[in-house]
Scaffold this motif. Structure first.
Motif, PDB file in Angstrom:
ATOM      1  N   LYS A 253       0.833  -1.205   0.000  1.00  0.00           N
ATOM      2  CA  LYS A 253       0.000   0.000   0.000  1.00  0.00           C
ATOM      3  C   LYS A 253       0.860   1.245   0.000  1.00  0.00           C
ATOM      4  CE  LYS A 253      -3.004  -2.810  -0.119  1.00  0.00           C
ATOM      5  NZ  LYS A 253      -2.991  -3.336  -1.486  1.00  0.00           N
ATOM      6  N   MET A 254       1.891   1.242   0.822  1.00  0.00           N
ATOM      7  CA  MET A 254       2.754   2.417   0.915  1.00  0.00           C
ATOM      8  C   MET A 254       3.487   2.659  -0.397  1.00  0.00           C
ATOM      9  SD  MET A 254       2.858   4.495   3.315  1.00  0.00           S
ATOM     10  CE  MET A 254       1.142   4.337   3.639  1.00  0.00           C
ATOM     11  N   THR A 255       3.933   1.569  -1.011  1.00  0.00           N
ATOM     12  CA  THR A 255       4.612   1.726  -2.300  1.00  0.00           C
ATOM     13  C   THR A 255       3.658   2.343  -3.318  1.00  0.00           C
ATOM     14  OG1 THR A 255       5.859  -0.256  -1.796  1.00  0.00           O
ATOM     15  CG2 THR A 255       5.955   0.523  -4.055  1.00  0.00           C
ATOM     16  N   SER A 256       2.422   1.854  -3.306  1.00  0.00           N
ATOM     17  CA  SER A 256       1.425   2.447  -4.209  1.00  0.00           C
ATOM     18  C   SER A 256       1.220   3.911  -3.909  1.00  0.00           C
ATOM     19  CB  SER A 256       0.083   1.738  -4.062  1.00  0.00           C
ATOM     20  OG  SER A 256       0.171   0.410  -4.495  1.00  0.00           O
ATOM     21  N   MET A 257       1.054   4.228  -2.625  1.00  0.00           N
ATOM     22  CA  MET A 257       0.817   5.620  -2.234  1.00  0.00           C
ATOM     23  C   MET A 257       1.964   6.512  -2.708  1.00  0.00           C
ATOM     24  SD  MET A 257      -2.064   6.084  -0.718  1.00  0.00           S
ATOM     25  CE  MET A 257      -1.824   7.665   0.050  1.00  0.00           C
ATOM     26  N   ASP A 258       3.170   5.995  -2.536  1.00  0.00           N
ATOM     27  CA  ASP A 258       4.358   6.734  -2.958  1.00  0.00           C
ATOM     28  C   ASP A 258       4.287   6.998  -4.458  1.00  0.00           C
ATOM     29  OD1 ASP A 258       7.978   6.056  -2.704  1.00  0.00           O
ATOM     30  OD2 ASP A 258       6.855   7.880  -3.112  1.00  0.00           O
ATOM     31  N   LYS A 259       4.018   5.941  -5.213  1.00  0.00           N
ATOM     32  CA  LYS A 259       3.960   6.084  -6.670  1.00  0.00           C
ATOM     33  C   LYS A 259       2.861   7.035  -7.101  1.00  0.00           C
ATOM     34  CE  LYS A 259       5.916   1.883  -8.571  1.00  0.00           C
ATOM     35  NZ  LYS A 259       5.561   0.552  -8.033  1.00  0.00           N
ATOM     36  N   ILE A 260       1.702   6.874  -6.499  1.00  0.00           N
ATOM     37  CA  ILE A 260       0.564   7.721  -6.881  1.00  0.00           C
ATOM     38  C   ILE A 260       0.885   9.178  -6.607  1.00  0.00           C
ATOM     39  CG2 ILE A 260      -1.837   8.301  -6.376  1.00  0.00           C
ATOM     40  CD1 ILE A 260      -2.232   5.333  -5.637  1.00  0.00           C
ATOM     41  N   THR A 261       1.464   9.431  -5.439  1.00  0.00           N
ATOM     42  CA  THR A 261       1.773  10.815  -5.092  1.00  0.00           C
ATOM     43  C   THR A 261       2.795  11.389  -6.062  1.00  0.00           C
ATOM     44  OG1 THR A 261       1.352  10.242  -2.790  1.00  0.00           O
ATOM     45  CG2 THR A 261       2.447  12.339  -3.197  1.00  0.00           C
ATOM     46  N   GLN A 262       3.776  10.583  -6.419  1.00  0.00           N
ATOM     47  CA  GLN A 262       4.753  11.067  -7.393  1.00  0.00           C
ATOM     48  C   GLN A 262       4.061  11.396  -8.714  1.00  0.00           C
ATOM     49  OE1 GLN A 262       8.277   8.673  -7.994  1.00  0.00           O
ATOM     50  NE2 GLN A 262       8.345   8.182  -5.813  1.00  0.00           N
ATOM     51  N   ARG A 263       3.133  10.554  -9.067  1.00  0.00           N
ATOM     52  CA  ARG A 263       2.429  10.769 -10.334  1.00  0.00           C
ATOM     53  C   ARG A 263       1.598  12.046 -10.294  1.00  0.00           C
ATOM     54  NH1 ARG A 263      -0.115   7.688 -14.392  1.00  0.00           N
ATOM     55  NH2 ARG A 263      -0.606   9.292 -15.940  1.00  0.00           N
ATOM     56  N   ILE A 264       0.951  12.260  -9.162  1.00  0.00           N
ATOM     57  CA  ILE A 264       0.140  13.480  -9.021  1.00  0.00           C
ATOM     58  C   ILE A 264       1.024  14.701  -9.164  1.00  0.00           C
ATOM     59  CG2 ILE A 264      -1.158  14.890  -7.375  1.00  0.00           C
ATOM     60  CD1 ILE A 264      -2.489  12.376  -6.384  1.00  0.00           C
ATOM     61  N   ILE A 265       2.175  14.649  -8.512  1.00  0.00           N
ATOM     62  CA  ILE A 265       3.097  15.780  -8.592  1.00  0.00           C
ATOM     63  C   ILE A 265       3.492  16.016 -10.046  1.00  0.00           C
ATOM     64  CG2 ILE A 265       5.445  16.510  -8.029  1.00  0.00           C
ATOM     65  CD1 ILE A 265       5.038  15.148  -5.290  1.00  0.00           C
ATOM     66  N   LYS A 266       3.769  14.950 -10.743  1.00  0.00           N
ATOM     67  CA  LYS A 266       4.180  15.063 -12.146  1.00  0.00           C
ATOM     68  C   LYS A 266       3.059  15.673 -12.987  1.00  0.00           C
ATOM     69  CE  LYS A 266       5.643  12.126 -16.002  1.00  0.00           C
ATOM     70  NZ  LYS A 266       4.454  11.548 -16.634  1.00  0.00           N
ATOM     71  N   GLU A 267       1.855  15.160 -12.796  1.00  0.00           N
ATOM     72  CA  GLU A 267       0.734  15.678 -13.581  1.00  0.00           C
ATOM     73  C   GLU A 267       0.489  17.140 -13.275  1.00  0.00           C
ATOM     74  OE1 GLU A 267      -1.220  14.205 -15.860  1.00  0.00           O
ATOM     75  OE2 GLU A 267      -0.405  12.180 -15.725  1.00  0.00           O
ATOM     76  N   GLN A 268       0.612  17.502 -11.995  1.00  0.00           N
ATOM     77  CA  GLN A 268       0.391  18.899 -11.628  1.00  0.00           C
ATOM     78  C   GLN A 268       1.450  19.802 -12.239  1.00  0.00           C
ATOM     79  OE1 GLN A 268      -0.122  19.232  -7.391  1.00  0.00           O
ATOM     80  NE2 GLN A 268      -2.299  18.790  -7.535  1.00  0.00           N
ATOM     81  N   LYS A 269       2.665  19.301 -12.292  1.00  0.00           N
ATOM     82  CA  LYS A 269       3.729  20.121 -12.884  1.00  0.00           C
ATOM     83  C   LYS A 269       3.455  20.330 -14.365  1.00  0.00           C
ATOM     84  CE  LYS A 269       7.665  19.422  -9.850  1.00  0.00           C
ATOM     85  NZ  LYS A 269       8.809  18.608  -9.513  1.00  0.00           N
ATOM     86  N   GLU A 270       2.999  19.277 -15.016  1.00  0.00           N
ATOM     87  CA  GLU A 270       2.715  19.416 -16.445  1.00  0.00           C
ATOM     88  C   GLU A 270       1.521  20.337 -16.671  1.00  0.00           C
ATOM     89  OE1 GLU A 270       2.410  15.408 -17.847  1.00  0.00           O
ATOM     90  OE2 GLU A 270       4.590  15.163 -17.895  1.00  0.00           O
ATOM     91  N   TYR A 271       0.546  20.231 -15.809  1.00  0.00           N
ATOM     92  CA  TYR A 271      -0.611  21.132 -15.871  1.00  0.00           C
ATOM     93  C   TYR A 271      -0.147  22.575 -15.749  1.00  0.00           C
ATOM     94  CZ  TYR A 271      -4.721  23.591 -14.006  1.00  0.00           C
ATOM     95  OH  TYR A 271      -5.713  24.493 -13.756  1.00  0.00           O
ATOM     96  N   LEU A 272       0.740  22.788 -14.790  1.00  0.00           N
ATOM     97  CA  LEU A 272       1.236  24.137 -14.566  1.00  0.00           C
ATOM     98  C   LEU A 272       1.956  24.667 -15.801  1.00  0.00           C
ATOM     99  CD1 LEU A 272       1.695  26.427 -12.526  1.00  0.00           C
ATOM    100  CD2 LEU A 272       3.873  25.356 -11.963  1.00  0.00           C
ATOM    101  N   GLU A 273       2.761  23.818 -16.428  1.00  0.00           N
ATOM    102  CA  GLU A 273       3.508  24.231 -17.610  1.00  0.00           C
ATOM    103  C   GLU A 273       2.564  24.758 -18.680  1.00  0.00           C
ATOM    104  OE1 GLU A 273       6.633  24.290 -15.996  1.00  0.00           O
ATOM    105  OE2 GLU A 273       6.780  24.711 -18.137  1.00  0.00           O
ATOM    106  N   GLU A 274       1.467  24.031 -18.875  1.00  0.00           N
ATOM    107  CA  GLU A 274       0.513  24.456 -19.904  1.00  0.00           C
ATOM    108  C   GLU A 274      -0.226  25.718 -19.471  1.00  0.00           C
ATOM    109  OE1 GLU A 274       0.627  23.196 -22.701  1.00  0.00           O
ATOM    110  OE2 GLU A 274       1.493  21.214 -22.417  1.00  0.00           O
ATOM    111  N   MET A 275      -0.659  25.740 -18.218  1.00  0.00           N
ATOM    112  CA  MET A 275      -1.391  26.899 -17.704  1.00  0.00           C
ATOM    113  C   MET A 275      -0.592  28.178 -17.851  1.00  0.00           C
ATOM    114  SD  MET A 275      -4.402  26.951 -16.715  1.00  0.00           S
ATOM    115  CE  MET A 275      -5.151  27.766 -15.351  1.00  0.00           C
ATOM    116  N   LYS A 276       0.713  28.052 -17.657  1.00  0.00           N
ATOM    117  CA  LYS A 276       1.558  29.243 -17.706  1.00  0.00           C
ATOM    118  C   LYS A 276       1.479  29.940 -19.052  1.00  0.00           C
ATOM    119  CE  LYS A 276       5.236  28.563 -14.341  1.00  0.00           C
ATOM    120  NZ  LYS A 276       6.531  27.957 -14.105  1.00  0.00           N
ATOM    121  N   GLU A 277       1.086  29.182 -20.079  1.00  0.00           N
ATOM    122  CA  GLU A 277       1.037  29.791 -21.409  1.00  0.00           C
ATOM    123  C   GLU A 277      -0.219  30.618 -21.631  1.00  0.00           C
ATOM    124  OE1 GLU A 277       2.166  27.542 -24.705  1.00  0.00           O
ATOM    125  OE2 GLU A 277       3.557  26.253 -23.608  1.00  0.00           O
ATOM    126  N   CYS A 278      -1.233  30.409 -20.799  1.00  0.00           N
ATOM    127  CA  CYS A 278      -2.518  31.081 -21.021  1.00  0.00           C
ATOM    128  C   CYS A 278      -2.439  32.592 -20.809  1.00  0.00           C
ATOM    129  CB  CYS A 278      -3.591  30.522 -20.088  1.00  0.00           C
ATOM    130  SG  CYS A 278      -4.081  28.858 -20.506  1.00  0.00           S
TER     131      CYS A 278
END
Lengths: 466, 419
Positions: free
Chosen positions: A244-269
């Motif tokens: 469970k912890m390994t999953s949580m770790d992975k999921i959180t990393q993924r969320i961070i990654k997705e948020q960073k990519e979201y931010l990159e796109e948002m910055k262009e608006c």
């Protein structure tokens, strides 16, 4: 952080010889008992016997867990890790961290210490603690290497993350009632570089360490036969929790990654709206305001992602690592039990042997070499009795060792669980708060936009509620 | 004074002016969409969508009688035909655009398939919007063909073709030629064209970025669904923490699911932007028409001038300008006086015609400029209003999204605190 009061009901030297390093001898026993035991029953002389006479039952009673508030009252040692510095030598480049200690404990000669340590030193400390307390749950260290993604060892984020993890590591040790009394810990915190180096060279010699290893391997190979159900339960839990912890770790990393990519796109608006406003007349204000709002939202998003990276993720990762420790602790306990079981078996074998042996073959042999059968038999029986007695003594010691191991593990397990619940509850709660904060900030931004654009009446009532 | 009003089943962008003829008299909507199959022009089976146009006289409804609306079905291609007719017939009008033929600026979740129900639904709304805009236009709403489109089920196509509008259409080449060669177009139109280009560029960029942002946002929300799954599994092995984890997991699932609605709403904003993206094309068309008119005027004037010059030369016998005729006559001898006389006569006639032509063209041009500029001003005001509304509704959407987020995480926090 939960602390348990763990009382060595015996004196430190009474535990199985190989378990406790010589350093524990240096503790003043009375002081030790004072600090840790709320139960004054154990401050009588019987607790100083060299062998463990107390029953398992009473040993379990020794583990009393104080409330967290009391812990902070009694916290008398504060450690910080900061100030990473790079060192370049002819052979290698490495990072040292400053370790600051403030303490009121009397075992420490001074109340403040400042030393520099490198990762190797932390690793050494962890090994020593595990050696000395095989069934205690030593806090996890950040990984030696980072495999995933081309993270350089000397990348700032990596160093920062590691520094925080090392800080956590030392603080968890400092909060642990038994581990914080370790001599190695004290040396780690206080010794100058050369002192530490020389201290590292001491300790049980090579041969004795080899002996330990051989026994451990043998025990592992043999396997444990009758693991008590509660340890099975712990094992199962640890296995599941680790997943469970390994999953949580992975999921959180993924969320961070997705948020960073979201931010990159948002910055262009924002810039596009600004560009647009250059072509317009009436719409200049709203468009510029749009751009400004989007920029503010971007900043809020960045802050939020930063929080996840530097707060939530490390704690999840720490618990992933600690499951490895837990598995190792369970294994070591199993090994101790395996050793004990092996000796028991040996005894049983020996006992049956003694019956068989007095018969046939060796009698035949001895008579062949012209010895007196009766004398021989008697000699043999004497020898046998002696061997059995020895075995029995060894078994007793191992039994005590096993009980000790089981109880320390159970106590520390309980402590770990409390810690885990409290840490993760706090981390998740705080994360939820941070998420709310992010949305609240964005909400304010867009409400300010509406406010700036609203003219009266003509925009219709329907839009007043949203 | 304009009264802004809400029209059936739509959002802020569908506000239209109510000071105009047809919409005053008639309620119009595109109520439904349906799939049909049939044989097309080359006798092949095809599937297409038809849209139900409903109309009802306004006074009928307001009397409380609520009679059933009249209705008929139209395909997208018929809408296109109508629009082309309007473009040719009213070149000085910035004709409202149709919703896009194919889904563009999509992000991954949306299907680019024309048969996709979401696409069809958005197109239905777009077509309704188109009709409402035409019906509220001071000039377009009075057009008979438009009226027939709304009311005449049979043979509408034949009626349109009978107007012969296709012959009146300017060829692309002609228009392009004029654009390059015109000498003195009205400055305002040049500026408008330039503005149209800028607006098109900026909205395209916005739509592209928006699609990418939507894609990312989708990712962020959906990954949280994994928290839901893990919390649920994890709660099975915990005692004290079990309940808290389990219920927090549900909130994470809700959070992940909420993005679908959020992005659906955002599509409306994209559609509003798209309408104006397509409007820029109509705007440019008007400017091109002006260039064409102006060019034709200039050509006519130039032609007149050259004819007058020829007459002068012929009359005075002097060659002012180099001409092949002049050269050949020098080389091969002068013309006879009779020939000259004949030529002069022809030229006189041509000049007279030419002067008429120039007068006509001039009048046309002036008329065009006047009418076009009125419509452009109208368009500008409409655009400013609509786009401002679009921005406001975007902000409202964001606020709604934030509120949902706060709610979910507040719920989750409560669950965590019970862990």
């Amino acid at each position: 952080m939960m602390s348990g009061t763990v009382v060595d009901s015996s004196s430190p030297t009474a535990a199985a010889p190989d378990d406790i390093s010589g350093s524990v001898l240096e503790l003043d026993e009375d002081e030790d008992l004072e600090v840790f035991s709320k139960d004054t029953n154990f401050m009588d002389g019987s607790s100083l016997n060299t062998s463990m006479q107390t029953s398992p039952g009473s040993m379990v009673n020794q583990y009393k867990f104080e409330e967290e508030e009391e812990q902070s009252d009694t916290k008398d040692i504060f450690v910080t890790v900061d100030n990473p510095e790079s060192h370049v030598t002819a052979i290698e480049t490495f990072i040292t961290y400053r370790v600051l200690t403030k303490t009121t404990r009397s075992e420490f000669d001074s109340s403040e210490y400042e030393v520099r340590r490198r990762y190797q030193d932390f690793f050494w400390l962890k090994c020593k603690l595990e050696e000395a307390h095989p069934t205690l749950i030593v806090p996890p260290l950040p990984e030696k290497f980072v495999m995933k993604g081309m993270v350089e060892r000397f990348n700032n984020d990596f160093i920062e993350t590691r520094k925080k993890a090392l800080h956590k590591f030392l603080n968890r040790i400092a909060d642990h009632p038994i581990l914080s009394c370790s001599e190695d810990f004290k040396v780690f915190l206080t010794a100058q570089a050369w002192e530490l180096a020389s201290h590292k060279k001491q300790g049980p010699g090579f041969l004795s360490r080899m002996g330990d290893t051989v026994r451990a391997v043998a025990a592992t190979v043999r396997g444990v036969r009758n693991r008590p159900e509660e340890f099975n339960a712990i094992q199962d839990y640890v296995e599941a929790f680790s997943q469970k912890m390994t999953s949580m770790d992975k999921i959180t990393q993924r969320i961070i990654k997705e948020q960073k990519e979201y931010l990159e796109e948002m910055k262009e608006c924002g810039p596009i709206y600004t560009l647009w406003s250059g072509s317009e007349e009436e719409l200049v204000e709203p468009l510029k305001m749009m751009a400004s709002c989007l920029d503010r939202c971007c900043r809020d998003s960045e802050e939020h992602t930063q929080y996840l990276s530097s707060n939530l993720l490390p704690i999840l990762h720490e618990y992933v690592l600690s499951t490895e420790t837990l598995k190792a602790v369970l294994r070591r306990r199993d090994n101790i039990q395996a050793e004990f079981e092996a000796k028991n078996e040996a005894l049983a074998t020996k006992k049956t042997d003694s019956e068989a042996e007095s018969k046939m073959l060796s009698l035949a042999w001895d008579s062949l070499v012209g010895k007196d059968p009766d004398e021989i038999r008697q000699q043999k029986q004497q020898k046998h009795k002696g061997e059995i007695k020895e075995l029995k003594e060894e078994i007793d010691k191992l039994e005590d060792k096993l009980e000790w191991a089981n109880n320390t593990l159970k106590g520390d397990w309980s402590r770990w669980q409390k810690s885990m619940r409290s840490d993760l509850k706090a981390a998740f709660t705080y994360t939820a708060e941070k998420n709310m904060e992010y949305y609240e900030k964005c909400l304010a931004v867009w409400e300010s936009f509406l406010l700036s654009q609203r003219t009266e009446a003509s925009e219709g009532g329907d839009r007043d509620e949203s | 004074e304009e009264t802004l009003l809400w029209l059936r089943g739509c959002g802020p962008r569908d506000m239209v002016e109510k000071g105009t003829t047809l919409l005053k008299r008639m309620e119009i909507s595109v109520a439904e969409a349906e799939k049909r199959t049939g044989k097309n022009a080359v006798s092949m089976q095809e599937t297409y969508t038809v849209y139900l146009i409903e109309t009802r006289a306004v006074d009928a409804a307001s009397e409380g009688a609520n009679p059933a609306p009249d209705s008929l079905w139209r395909r997208y291609s018929e809408f296109e035909l109508l629009r082309n007719y309007l473009l040719v017939t009213y070149p000085f009008v910035v004709v409202p655009p149709l919703p896009e033929k194919r889904a563009e600026f999509v992000w991954h979740k949306l299907s680019a398939d024309n048969m996709d129900p979401d696409f069809v639904e958005r197109r239905r709304v777009g077509l309704e919007n188109f009709l409402l805009r035409v019906a509220s236009h001071p000039v377009l709403s009075n057009d008979n063909i438009f009226y027939s489109f709304l009311t005449q089920e049979q043979s509408w196509k034949e009626v349109v073709f009978e107007t012969g509008f296709q012959a009146k259409a300017d060829s692309r080449l002609k228009a392009l030629n004029a654009t390059f060669r015109v000498k003195n177009p009205d400055k305002r139109f040049a500026e408008m064209k330039h503005y149209g280009d800028e607006l098109q560029s900026v909205i395209s960029q916005l739509l592209r970025v928006r699609a990418r942002v939507a894609d990312r946002l989708y990712g962020v929300y959906k990954v949280h669904g994994n928290y839901g799954r893990v919390f649920s599994e994890w709660s099975a092995i915990e005692k004290e923490m079990g309940d808290g984890l389990q219920s927090a997991g549900h909130h994470m699932d809700a959070y992940a699911a909420s993005v679908d609605d959020i992005l659906e709403e955002e599509e409306h904003y994209a559609d509003q932007l798209k309408e104006y993206l397509f409007y820029t094309e109509a705007l440019r068309a008007v400017c091109r028409k002006h260039e064409l008119c102006q060019f034709e005027l200039e050509m006519a004037a130039q032609d007149l001038t050259s004819k007058k010059q020829q007459r002068e030369e012929l009359a005075t016998g002097t060659v002012r300008t180099f001409s092949l005729k002049g050269m050949t006559s020098k080389l091969f001898g002068q013309e006879t006086p009779e020939q000259r006389e004949a030529k002069l006569k022809t030229l006189e006639t041509q000049i007279e015609d030419g002067e008429e032509m120039v007068k006509e063209k001039n009048a046309e041009c002036e008329e065009f400029v006047k009418n076009a500029w009125v419509d452009i001003e109208r368009f500008k005001e409409q655009k400013d209003r609509d786009l401002k509304e679009a921005l406001i509704s975007y902000a409202i959407m964001q606020i709604s999204m934030c509120k949902k987020g706060i709610q979910v995480w507040s719920n989750a926090k409560e669950c965590f605190s019970k862990m």
